[in-house]
Scaffold this active site. Sequence first.
Site, PDB file in Angstrom:
ATOM      1  N   GLY A  28     -13.797  -1.650  -6.621  1.00 49.54           N
ATOM      2  CA  GLY A  28     -15.093  -1.054  -6.305  1.00 49.54           C
ATOM      3  C   GLY A  28     -15.139  -0.270  -5.015  1.00 49.54           C
ATOM      4  N   GLY A  29     -13.989   0.146  -4.459  1.00 48.27           N
ATOM      5  CA  GLY A  29     -14.025   0.916  -3.209  1.00 48.27           C
ATOM      6  C   GLY A  29     -14.763   0.110  -2.145  1.00 48.27           C
TER       7      GLY A  29
ATOM      8  N   ASP B 187      -7.834   8.383   0.263  1.00 48.65           N
ATOM      9  CA  ASP B 187      -8.390   7.326   1.113  1.00 48.65           C
ATOM     10  C   ASP B 187      -8.208   7.634   2.595  1.00 48.65           C
ATOM     11  OD1 ASP B 187      -9.525   5.767  -0.783  1.00 48.65           O
ATOM     12  OD2 ASP B 187      -8.053   4.155  -0.736  1.00 48.65           O
TER      13      ASP B 187
ATOM     14  N   SER C 159      -7.857   1.062   3.444  1.00 51.45           N
ATOM     15  CA  SER C 159      -8.320   0.518   2.159  1.00 51.45           C
ATOM     16  C   SER C 159      -9.516  -0.404   2.391  1.00 51.45           C
ATOM     17  CB  SER C 159      -7.177  -0.290   1.538  1.00 51.45           C
ATOM     18  OG  SER C 159      -7.610  -0.966   0.378  1.00 51.45           O
TER      19      SER C 159
ATOM     20  N   THR D  75      -9.882   0.333  -9.677  1.00 48.62           N
ATOM     21  CA  THR D  75      -8.928  -0.577  -9.043  1.00 48.62           C
ATOM     22  C   THR D  75      -8.982  -1.820  -9.897  1.00 48.62           C
ATOM     23  OG1 THR D  75      -9.315   0.322  -6.845  1.00 48.62           O
ATOM     24  CG2 THR D  75      -8.637  -1.962  -6.902  1.00 48.62           C
TER      25      THR D  75
ATOM     26  N   THR E 292      -4.284  -0.749  -7.095  1.00 51.88           N
ATOM     27  CA  THR E 292      -5.069   0.439  -7.437  1.00 51.88           C
ATOM     28  C   THR E 292      -4.231   1.694  -7.557  1.00 51.88           C
ATOM     29  OG1 THR E 292      -7.051   1.693  -6.783  1.00 51.88           O
ATOM     30  CG2 THR E 292      -5.587   1.035  -5.008  1.00 51.88           C
TER      31      THR E 292
ATOM     32  N   ARG F  42       0.837  -1.194   0.000  1.00 47.52           N
ATOM     33  CA  ARG F  42       0.000   0.000   0.000  1.00 47.52           C
ATOM     34  C   ARG F  42       0.878   1.252   0.000  1.00 47.52           C
ATOM     35  NH1 ARG F  42      -5.192   1.631  -1.017  1.00 47.52           N
ATOM     36  NH2 ARG F  42      -6.128   2.837   0.664  1.00 47.52           N
TER      37      ARG F  42
HETATM   38  O1  DON Z   1      -7.986   1.030  -1.332  1.00 43.37           O
HETATM   39  C1  DON Z   1      -9.162   1.253  -1.545  1.00 43.37           C
HETATM   40  O2  DON Z   1     -10.064   0.800  -0.895  1.00 43.37           O
HETATM   41  C2  DON Z   1      -9.509   2.123  -2.729  1.00 43.37           C
HETATM   42  N1  DON Z   1      -8.432   2.991  -3.056  1.00 43.37           N
HETATM   43  C3  DON Z   1      -9.916   1.243  -3.857  1.00 43.37           C
HETATM   44  C4  DON Z   1     -10.432   2.000  -5.034  1.00 43.37           C
HETATM   45  C5  DON Z   1     -11.364   1.210  -5.846  1.00 43.37           C
HETATM   46  O3  DON Z   1     -11.593   0.060  -5.633  1.00 43.37           O
HETATM   47  C6  DON Z   1     -12.074   1.897  -6.919  1.00 43.37           C
HETATM   48  N2  DON Z   1     -12.685   0.916  -7.801  1.00 43.37           N
HETATM   49  N3  DON Z   1     -13.597   0.926  -8.476  1.00 43.37           N
END
Ligand code: DON
Length: 578
Positions: free
Chosen positions: A481-482, A431, A460, A389, A407, A99
């Site tokens: 997908g966050g 984040d 994350s 991501t 990501t 990370r």
């Molecule tokens: O680390 C994380 O949770 C975010 N930076 C991930 C970003 C993400 O999955 C966006 N995707 N669609």
Amino acid sequence: MRIKPNLAILCTFCVFLPHDLSAAPLRPTHATHAIVTSVHELASRAGVEMLRSGGNAIDAAVATGFALAVVHPQAGNLGGGGFLLLRNADGKTHFIDFREKAPAAATENMYLDAQGNVLPESSNESSIVGYRAAGVPGTVAGLVYAEKQYGKLSIEKVMAPAIKLARDGFPLAYEDTQDLRRDKHLAEFPESKRIFLRAGNYYQPGEVFKQPELARTLERLAKDPDTFYHGAMARELAAAIHKGGGLITAEDLAAYEVQEREPIRGSYRGYDVISAPPPSSGGVALVEILNILEGFDLAKLGNGSGDAIHLEVEAFRRAFYDRADFMGDPDFAKVPVAQLIDKKYADAWRESIDSNRASISKELKRPSIFSELERVASLKATIPEPENTTHYSVVDAEGNAVAVTTTLNESFGSRVTAEGLGFLLNDEMDDFAAKQGVPNAFGLIQGPANAIGPGKRPLSAMAPTMVLKDGKLFLVLGSPGGPTIITTVANVLIDAVDFGLDIQEAVNAPRFHHQWLPDQILVEDRLSPDTMDVLRSKGHKLSVRHFWGDGECIMIDPKTGERLGASDGRNNGKAVGY
Ligand code: DON
């Protein structure tokens, strides 16, 4: 004011243009020996090329990872970070945390204006767009570390497909050309505009996209991977960032280090679950969700039934509530992992669920069994919604398995291309909680556990996950997908374990998501309208979207040992095996 909640959430789904799901695979890809699934066929093939030439799952994963940095600039990266879960055929696991870290000059209030308001995306000092949004990249360190520790081939060998793809180019898919053309910010940065938008003469579907600067960077890394953090490349990168007004210095790059961490372990209906530990909230939230659901007979309620979805959503709501309160970088904040994944705690949460009525998020009360715990945060810490991501999964012929989620945070990250080096930098600083105690654009409240601090990793949701059946590898899971990463992994896992779907059916099945706040269920529009009505009748508010996520998953057939790969039909990926 930052991006509006709905717009931000909508953006999550806009990254990929809607395309007809009927084109999606309906059955998994069968492979006798080994398989790689990723969002791009050429990246999956890069992995398989390694497997066929004597490499193991790590060699394949590293080759796929570098190839994604070329063919999927939306999220594949050299300038971002991620998590890698390895399970060797002998059962040993390793979790590699690469990370990004906040630079040494980062401060808690660096994204606030003089009045204490969060700087908007349009500011050139925001946490989302531009040089200041970038955390110290971890991907090169992570992939190289994985290769050196656990791979069989050389760095040159595993990077060769990526170098070739960058140098000779590859044809762009319709969706990729649309992602590039529709991005709101790439054109603001001359180097990004020149490379990715061909200075305004946008790439058309099928045109070959060559990246000579990136090819050169990859060649240099293949010869001397250390140059990214300690050599000439580190100096060039730091100089480009300094020129652009960013904070990352050559010292920050030199100080970056990969961490091996103990993965989160849980169990669900007799299956073992292995997933991402903090600084991801992914594994803790996933195990908490599964612990709560274990006490309900979902199979009896029926796959896709309103009653089953209601219970799953109530578990999601509770896990996200805890995640907001307690999660952050474990090197800086005490995260009560053991309590959160304790089955007794889940039992107490389950007691608070009414099978006929939606809970109200703002009225949730943490079960008293938790009250003796020392709280990390008196305020709520939580995560802004990001936009892109990528996840990929590998199982090799010996049964070694790798799950990687990586990501740049948003699609194309900070949109800044490091001058002369040809790769995009992340906007992972977003984040972090930019401001504590004040609801962010998503109605969520930010808190100290995830406050910005020098050298700290932002929280994350990424959740590379494996599931074992009778001690043997059964599932390899993950998605972008966050926050929806966690529920997408839960959706796929539950579909396979509770409802007996095959892995492609589980990946294809309509998804639903709840993240405590906003107090609504996000549902994909293929969910039956009758089911939606059942959920509304229980008091849920629904927000309907076309689709999200990108499950790139593998199931091992317990009887035959066959590798069954499922690439997500929502996007353009491919499971490739032999
Ligand atoms: O680390 C994380 O949770 C975010 N930076 C991930 C970003 C993400 O999955 C966006 N995707 N669609």
